[in-house]
Design an enzyme around this catalytic site. Structure first.
Site, PDB file in Angstrom:
ATOM      1  CG  HIS A 172      -4.901  -3.321  -2.758  1.00 40.27           C
ATOM      2  ND1 HIS A 172      -5.779  -3.861  -1.929  1.00 40.27           N
ATOM      3  CD2 HIS A 172      -5.556  -1.773  -2.719  1.00 40.27           C
ATOM      4  CE1 HIS A 172      -6.562  -2.651  -1.309  1.00 40.27           C
ATOM      5  NE2 HIS A 172      -6.345  -1.659  -1.546  1.00 40.27           N
ATOM      6  CD  GLU A 173      -3.615   1.148  -4.838  1.00 35.82           C
ATOM      7  OE1 GLU A 173      -4.223   2.015  -4.641  1.00 35.82           O
ATOM      8  OE2 GLU A 173      -3.446   1.212  -4.216  1.00 35.82           O
ATOM      9  CG  HIS A 176      -8.480   0.809  -5.336  1.00 33.26           C
ATOM     10  ND1 HIS A 176     -10.061   1.281  -4.523  1.00 33.26           N
ATOM     11  CD2 HIS A 176      -7.867   0.857  -4.701  1.00 33.26           C
ATOM     12  CE1 HIS A 176      -9.433   0.625  -3.366  1.00 33.26           C
ATOM     13  NE2 HIS A 176      -8.323   1.052  -3.514  1.00 33.26           N
TER      14      HIS A 176
END
Length: 212
Positions: A172-173, A176
């Site tokens: 998820h990070e 980003h």
């Protein structure tokens, strides 16, 4: 009543729609999904890596900013004492550099600089949220296991293997850093769920408190 998104904005979290997070449109229950080629295209504009150890002081400053901002977010999020907040990436504080923090729910944060995916194994569907669009949750398929290459401030390269739960948070990070939001890669045919509806519904074991 102040929304969760506004609480995160007050904590210093950049919100969906800001160009630093990628060319995403306004929040909605069914935002367009990205194709594989579109995801690859986003990576061309990925957050800039640090030249370590030369930029160690710059990287340390960014990491300190991430710790301070996620600390404020946890203070503002009363639900379960903020345990479900499991990560943050530098673009979410307005810094387009390759740094993230991740953790198991309620644990200490790990610092990852210049993270790069080396290997992925298996897959698992799980519900996710995001500090940059905190009023929604959605179903995302993530690897069950990942191997991540990353560096410390001294420029030493390490490889860390993350298992179920943490693997999804790390990916998820890294998304980003690559200008991709979780709602753009959710499971096809699903819609986003308002957080109040998500909390009140009965969910299977893939219900997780991943809010990053």
């Amino acid at each position: 009543m102040v929304s969760l998104g506004e609480l995160m904005r007050e904590a210093g979290i950049v919100q969906r729609g800001d160009p630093i997070l990628g060319p995403s449109g306004p929040e909605s229950a069914e935002p367009p999904l990205l194709t594989v080629s579109q995801v690859a295209g986003r990576r061309v504009r990925a957050a800039a890596p640090f030249d370590l150890p030369r930029e160690a002081s710059v990287a340390r400053s960014v990491l300190d900013g991430l710790h301070a901002t996620i600390g404020r977010a946890i203070e503002r999020y009363a639900y379960q004492g903020g345990r479900g907040i499991t990560g943050i990436a530098a673009p979410q504080i307005g810094v387009d550099r390759a740094a993230v923090l991740v953790r198991e729910p309620g644990a200490e944060f790990l610092e990852l600089l210049n993270p790069r995916v080396l290997a992925q194994e298996g897959h698992a569907e799980r519900y996710e949220g995001c500090l940059s669009m905190f009023d929604w949750r959605g179903l995302v398929e993530r690897p069950a296991l990942v191997e991540i290459e990353h560096q410390n401030l001294a420029g030493v390269t390490r490889v860390t293997r993350f298992g179920p739960g943490m693997a999804g948070s790390v990916m998820h990070e890294i998304d980003h850093l690559n200008k991709v939001l979780f709602d753009e890669v959710r499971v096809p045919g699903t819609r986003l769920i308002p957080v109040a509806e998500y909390r009140s519904a009965t969910r299977p074991s893939n219900r997780t408190g991943t809010d990053s």
